[in-house]
Design a protein around this motif. Structure first.
Motif, PDB file in Angstrom:
ATOM      1  N   SER A 438      56.808  27.764  17.473  1.00  0.00           N
ATOM      2  CA  SER A 438      56.310  29.057  15.823  1.00  0.00           C
ATOM      3  C   SER A 438      57.365  28.450  15.871  1.00  0.00           C
ATOM      4  CB  SER A 438      55.236  30.150  15.685  1.00  0.00           C
ATOM      5  OG  SER A 438      54.428  29.704  16.350  1.00  0.00           O
ATOM      6  N   PHE A 439      59.018  29.634  16.051  1.00  0.00           N
ATOM      7  CA  PHE A 439      59.795  29.140  15.339  1.00  0.00           C
ATOM      8  C   PHE A 439      60.733  28.774  15.224  1.00  0.00           C
ATOM      9  CE2 PHE A 439      64.519  29.859  16.686  1.00  0.00           C
ATOM     10  CZ  PHE A 439      64.469  31.223  15.904  1.00  0.00           C
ATOM     11  N   ASN A 440      60.272  27.346  16.494  1.00  0.00           N
ATOM     12  CA  ASN A 440      61.364  25.753  16.297  1.00  0.00           C
ATOM     13  C   ASN A 440      60.939  25.369  14.617  1.00  0.00           C
ATOM     14  OD1 ASN A 440      62.810  26.354  18.578  1.00  0.00           O
ATOM     15  ND2 ASN A 440      61.469  25.223  20.131  1.00  0.00           N
ATOM     16  N   LYS A 441      59.564  25.296  14.341  1.00  0.00           N
ATOM     17  CA  LYS A 441      59.040  24.721  13.319  1.00  0.00           C
ATOM     18  C   LYS A 441      59.854  25.863  12.761  1.00  0.00           C
ATOM     19  CE  LYS A 441      55.070  22.868  15.516  1.00  0.00           C
ATOM     20  NZ  LYS A 441      53.900  22.698  15.870  1.00  0.00           N
ATOM     21  N   ARG A 442      59.434  26.813  12.423  1.00  0.00           N
ATOM     22  CA  ARG A 442      59.766  27.702  11.193  1.00  0.00           C
ATOM     23  C   ARG A 442      61.386  27.340  10.889  1.00  0.00           C
ATOM     24  NH1 ARG A 442      58.434  34.282  10.265  1.00  0.00           N
ATOM     25  NH2 ARG A 442      59.984  34.201   8.216  1.00  0.00           N
ATOM     26  N   SER A 443      62.410  27.618  11.686  1.00  0.00           N
ATOM     27  CA  SER A 443      63.852  26.640  11.675  1.00  0.00           C
ATOM     28  C   SER A 443      63.583  26.017  11.244  1.00  0.00           C
ATOM     29  CB  SER A 443      63.742  27.195  13.136  1.00  0.00           C
ATOM     30  OG  SER A 443      64.467  28.694  13.492  1.00  0.00           O
ATOM     31  N   ALA A 444      62.838  24.769  11.506  1.00  0.00           N
ATOM     32  CA  ALA A 444      62.832  23.289  11.474  1.00  0.00           C
ATOM     33  C   ALA A 444      62.544  22.891   9.531  1.00  0.00           C
ATOM     34  CB  ALA A 444      62.553  22.212  12.001  1.00  0.00           C
ATOM     35  N   SER A 445      61.714  24.166   9.043  1.00  0.00           N
ATOM     36  CA  SER A 445      61.654  24.123   7.388  1.00  0.00           C
ATOM     37  C   SER A 445      62.909  23.922   6.584  1.00  0.00           C
ATOM     38  CB  SER A 445      60.727  25.686   7.534  1.00  0.00           C
ATOM     39  OG  SER A 445      59.166  24.832   8.204  1.00  0.00           O
ATOM     40  N   ARG A 446      62.157  23.410   5.478  1.00  0.00           N
ATOM     41  CA  ARG A 446      63.568  23.153   4.859  1.00  0.00           C
ATOM     42  C   ARG A 446      62.927  23.814   3.034  1.00  0.00           C
ATOM     43  NH1 ARG A 446      65.854  23.085   8.654  1.00  0.00           N
ATOM     44  NH2 ARG A 446      67.153  21.778   8.821  1.00  0.00           N
ATOM     45  N   ILE A 447      63.588  24.629   2.492  1.00  0.00           N
ATOM     46  CA  ILE A 447      63.735  24.918   1.318  1.00  0.00           C
ATOM     47  C   ILE A 447      64.033  24.050  -0.116  1.00  0.00           C
ATOM     48  CG2 ILE A 447      63.733  26.993  -0.108  1.00  0.00           C
ATOM     49  CD1 ILE A 447      62.335  28.368   1.698  1.00  0.00           C
ATOM     50  N   ILE A 448      63.657  23.347  -0.766  1.00  0.00           N
ATOM     51  CA  ILE A 448      64.336  22.473  -2.061  1.00  0.00           C
ATOM     52  C   ILE A 448      64.144  23.091  -2.982  1.00  0.00           C
ATOM     53  CG2 ILE A 448      64.264  20.310  -0.252  1.00  0.00           C
ATOM     54  CD1 ILE A 448      61.744  19.797  -1.656  1.00  0.00           C
ATOM     55  N   LEU A 449      64.830  22.747  -4.143  1.00  0.00           N
ATOM     56  CA  LEU A 449      64.909  24.050  -5.144  1.00  0.00           C
ATOM     57  C   LEU A 449      65.360  23.048  -6.721  1.00  0.00           C
ATOM     58  CD1 LEU A 449      64.700  27.001  -6.575  1.00  0.00           C
ATOM     59  CD2 LEU A 449      67.174  26.561  -6.432  1.00  0.00           C
ATOM     60  N   ALA A 450      64.334  23.410  -7.291  1.00  0.00           N
ATOM     61  CA  ALA A 450      64.867  22.677  -8.444  1.00  0.00           C
ATOM     62  C   ALA A 450      64.461  23.560 -10.027  1.00  0.00           C
ATOM     63  CB  ALA A 450      63.836  21.485  -9.157  1.00  0.00           C
ATOM     64  N   SER A 451      65.447  23.522 -11.402  1.00  0.00           N
ATOM     65  CA  SER A 451      65.349  24.332 -11.991  1.00  0.00           C
ATOM     66  C   SER A 451      65.598  24.047 -13.565  1.00  0.00           C
ATOM     67  CB  SER A 451      65.960  25.755 -11.850  1.00  0.00           C
ATOM     68  OG  SER A 451      65.934  26.685 -13.203  1.00  0.00           O
ATOM     69  N   ASP A 452      65.671  24.191 -14.186  1.00  0.00           N
ATOM     70  CA  ASP A 452      65.986  24.118 -15.324  1.00  0.00           C
ATOM     71  C   ASP A 452      67.572  24.878 -15.302  1.00  0.00           C
ATOM     72  OD1 ASP A 452      65.228  25.757 -15.889  1.00  0.00           O
ATOM     73  OD2 ASP A 452      64.842  25.898 -18.228  1.00  0.00           O
ATOM     74  N   ASP A 453      67.810  25.446 -15.095  1.00  0.00           N
ATOM     75  CA  ASP A 453      68.763  26.747 -15.195  1.00  0.00           C
ATOM     76  C   ASP A 453      69.745  26.279 -14.082  1.00  0.00           C
ATOM     77  OD1 ASP A 453      71.001  29.232 -14.871  1.00  0.00           O
ATOM     78  OD2 ASP A 453      69.411  30.126 -15.861  1.00  0.00           O
ATOM     79  N   PRO A 454      71.103  25.302 -14.069  1.00  0.00           N
ATOM     80  CA  PRO A 454      72.157  25.797 -13.227  1.00  0.00           C
ATOM     81  C   PRO A 454      72.128  27.384 -12.699  1.00  0.00           C
ATOM     82  CG  PRO A 454      72.650  24.575 -15.031  1.00  0.00           C
ATOM     83  CD  PRO A 454      71.870  25.069 -15.587  1.00  0.00           C
ATOM     84  N   ASP A 455      72.121  28.107 -13.022  1.00  0.00           N
ATOM     85  CA  ASP A 455      73.440  28.998 -12.221  1.00  0.00           C
ATOM     86  C   ASP A 455      71.965  29.858 -11.389  1.00  0.00           C
ATOM     87  OD1 ASP A 455      75.626  29.493 -14.180  1.00  0.00           O
ATOM     88  OD2 ASP A 455      74.376  30.533 -15.432  1.00  0.00           O
ATOM     89  N   VAL A 456      70.819  29.465 -11.416  1.00  0.00           N
ATOM     90  CA  VAL A 456      69.631  29.827 -10.558  1.00  0.00           C
ATOM     91  C   VAL A 456      70.447  29.313  -8.708  1.00  0.00           C
ATOM     92  CG1 VAL A 456      67.122  29.832  -9.715  1.00  0.00           C
ATOM     93  CG2 VAL A 456      67.952  29.823 -11.817  1.00  0.00           C
ATOM     94  N   TYR A 457      70.660  27.933  -8.807  1.00  0.00           N
ATOM     95  CA  TYR A 457      71.499  27.602  -8.058  1.00  0.00           C
ATOM     96  C   TYR A 457      72.147  27.901  -7.024  1.00  0.00           C
ATOM     97  CZ  TYR A 457      69.043  22.836  -9.372  1.00  0.00           C
ATOM     98  OH  TYR A 457      68.080  22.401  -9.835  1.00  0.00           O
ATOM     99  N   GLY A 458      72.796  29.349  -8.212  1.00  0.00           N
ATOM    100  CA  GLY A 458      74.291  30.155  -7.425  1.00  0.00           C
ATOM    101  C   GLY A 458      72.999  31.090  -6.332  1.00  0.00           C
ATOM    102  N   ALA A 459      72.261  31.721  -6.773  1.00  0.00           N
ATOM    103  CA  ALA A 459      71.726  32.669  -6.761  1.00  0.00           C
ATOM    104  C   ALA A 459      71.277  33.366  -5.128  1.00  0.00           C
ATOM    105  CB  ALA A 459      70.464  33.563  -7.484  1.00  0.00           C
ATOM    106  N   MET A 460      71.861  34.385  -4.858  1.00  0.00           N
ATOM    107  CA  MET A 460      71.898  35.049  -3.432  1.00  0.00           C
ATOM    108  C   MET A 460      70.249  34.238  -2.982  1.00  0.00           C
ATOM    109  SD  MET A 460      74.014  38.527  -3.378  1.00  0.00           S
ATOM    110  CE  MET A 460      73.144  39.206  -1.719  1.00  0.00           C
TER     111      MET A 460
END
Length: 619
Positions: A438-460
């Motif tokens: 379960s830990f390995n699968k969680r580590s292998a997961s990816r979050i992909i992000l899309a936004s109309d506001d470019p500043d969102v990509y640099g948010a913490m």
């Protein structure tokens, strides 16, 4: 009792002389005149009566009068029909035009067709009041959005006026909300032309949708225009059709896709041939973004036959401004399954309309489609150990959430990040027996992000997220300024860089390439009241004219904005889980792209903008 005077000698001789003289004059046989008294009426006649009894004189007179009346009526109707066919609109009694004044309409008589598109009241060959729509042949297709809206409002007014006339007996008030209720007083344009109430089409249509003209020169592998033209000469005009016009007052690509897909699904439901027109689109040409749609085996109708209202017209035009008439309450009521127990299941049929449009039309142009395949392959390889691909879409700009506490701002980014963490936690909860898988699968997961506001990509909150795609990136003004300062090239050009600040704003987008409009990022951000003034149809924000962008450069920037949006949409649509706010049309489109079973039945689609279920159009 009848009496008769007995003749005297003098009268007898005069009668005989007169009879003889008359007989000689006529050359007829001489018959002596015998004046005998009438038999007594009190005694029955000894001679039997033979033959039919002669009809009374008053009855013969009535039959003769009826014969002349019927004959005269037939002659009148025949002459009236001939005069209509020979000279349309010569009688001001059968043509009434609703005119707009201060938002209302006035019915006036006229004997000529208006020069503008308009709904008309006419009188058919039987003397009944009917109504139709007149599109002058001199008007180019498509009409302006305001003209389409005016026609639909006029149709409502004139239909209600005729239906409420006391002489009309066929109007059914209980069926008023039925999507497929036929307006018995509407006369289609082709029928009005046949009766001589409207001028006929001068020639059959050989015009092709604008996207096909451009596609032949831009897309590889298409047939030559000469081959297409030769093939089209053998085709007939479509019996009925639906044309979707790509034009939107709010400039949103998401709403355009929603209307486009829904219109395609409706056309297939009703057996209409489907066409797309891009000649008045803010984003340019359809072929810049998509491959050509399925081509009907018939020709599009002439512009004079394509109308936005009513829905039962043979050749219907749909655009963003006419969706309240086509996809309004009656559409929702008709295609909502009232028997479904769960709330979301009630909209399954409407969802299927959008899905049909997505499957048929969402095929990116070759260049972007090649990149999409490579990007999806990379993401798949990065989670090949059984991880999840979690997509997040963040909408800022001129759209604000539905949830009351965030209506004057935006949904906090932390709420998106927390939702993603909860999904990973609930999906990959460790157990003593899993051996760390379960830990390995969680580590292998990816979050992909899309936004109309470019500043969102640099948010913490998204420091571990990847961009959905990097082929076309919209950089913010601050990012470009920082890069230019780092390169020690700070100059006036820093003040005029073409960054994208704060998200998608309608007025800033439309200012690209417009006369006397400066770059989008060098303009102050409109307030919420300015950007959400949709109903008035008036842009309350007007950028100043410091730094001009040429129309060609402006169109190129619009195309980049549109292509970036579509690539984001395409990548997020392949997510295993998706997090977004339902107030955004993009969020609802992504559910369609993921499919009914995956997104709504199995719960892969997560809305964090209040406790609302999926819905389609927001009118």
């Amino acid at each position: 009792m009848l009496t008769r005077r007995t003749p005297t000698v003098s009268t007898f001789s005069q009668a005989v002389a007169a009879a003889s003289s008359s007989a000689r004059d006529k050359g007829s046989l001489h018959v002596p005149y015998i004046d005998t008294p009438l038999p007594s009426p009190s005694l029955p006649s000894i001679l039997p009566r033979h033959g039919k009894k002669t009809a009374p004189r008053w009855r013969r007179r009535r039959l003769r009068m009826l014969f002349w009346m019927v004959g005269g009526l037939c002659l009148f109707l025949l002459s009236r029909s001939i005069s209509k066919n020979a000279e349309p609109h010569s009688d001001s009694d059968y043509l009434l035009s609703p005119l707009e004044e201060d938002g209302d309409f006035e019915i006036v008589g006229t004997n000529v067709l208006p020069e503008q598109p308009v709904a008309l009241m006419v009188t058919d060959a039987y003397g009944k009041k009917r109504w139709t729509v007149s599109i002058p042949p001199v008007k180019e297709f498509p009409l302006a959005p305001s003209e389409y809206e005016t026609i639909c409002r006029q149709c409502d007014e004139i239909s209600s006026l005729i239906a409420n006339d006391g002489n009309n007996k066929y109007y059914s008030q209980p069926g008023q909300m039925d999507f497929y209720r036929k307006d018995l007083y509407y006369m289609d344009i082709t029928d009005a032309q046949d009766e001589g109430l409207l001028p006929g089409s001068t020639a059959e249509s050989n015009e092709q949708p604008h996207y096909q003209k451009t596609a032949d020169t831009k897309l590889p592998g298409t047939r030559s225009t000469e081959t297409d033209a030769k093939a089209d000469t053998e085709k007939q005009i479509c019996e009925n059709s639906l044309t979707y016009v790509l034009q939107s007052s709010d400039a949103g690509f998401g709403k355009t896709l929603m209307g486009l897909w829904m219109s395609y699904g409706l056309a297939k439901e009703e057996g209409r041939s489907f066409f797309i027109d891009d000649s008045d689109w803010e984003y340019g040409q359809y072929s810049t973004y998509f491959q050509p749609p399925p081509k009907p085996n018939c020709l599009p109708p002439p512009a004079t036959l394509r109308v936005p209202c009513p829905h039962d017209a043979k050749h219907l035009v749909v655009s963003a401004v006419t969706t309240p008439w086509i996809f309004g309450d009656s559409f929702t009521a008709h295609f909502t399954d009232a028997r479904a127990t769960a709330g979301i299941n009630r909209q399954r049929r409407i969802f299927s309309f959008l899905r049909a449009g997505f499957e048929a039309l969402f095929r990116l142009s070759d260049e972007d489609n090649d990149y999409l395949g490579i990007r999806l392959e990379d993401l798949k390889n990065s989670i090949d150990r059984g991880g999840l691909l979690i997509g997040i879409h963040v909408r800022h700009g001129d759209l604000h959430p539905i949830e009351p506490r965030y209506q004057d701002a935006y949904i906090p980014l932390q709420k998106y990040a927390s939702a993603a963490a909860n999904i990973l936690e609930s999906t990959f909860s460790p157990t003593p027996s899993d051996g760390g898988s379960s830990f390995n699968k969680r580590s292998a997961s990816r979050i992909i992000l899309a936004s109309d506001d470019p500043d969102v990509y640099g948010a913490m909150e998204f420091q571990n997220a990847q961009k959905a795609q990097s082929r076309i990136s919209l950089a913010s003004k601050s990012t470009i300024d920082a890069a230019m300062v780092a390169q020690q090239s700070l100059s006036k050009s820093v003040q005029k860089n073409l960054g994208w600040e704060g998200g998608f704003f309608k007025n800033l987008f439309l200012s690209l390439g417009a006369p006397a409009a400066r770059p989008i990022i060098d303009s102050p951000r409109p307030s919420k009241s300015q950007t959400r003034d949709v109903d008035s149809g008036i842009d309350s924000y007007h950028p100043s004219a410091d730094s001009l962008v040429s129309p060609a450069e402006g169109l190129r920037l619009r195309e980049l904005v549109g292509r970036a949006y579509l690539l984001d949409l395409a990548v997020l649509g392949h997510s295993d889980r998706l997090i977004c706010g339902i107030s955004s049309v993009t969020c609802r489109l992504l559910a369609v792209m993921m499919g009914w079973s995956n997104s709504l039945e199995q719960g892969a689609w997560h809305n964090i903008d209040g406790p609302f279920e999926w819905f389609s159009l927001s009118l």
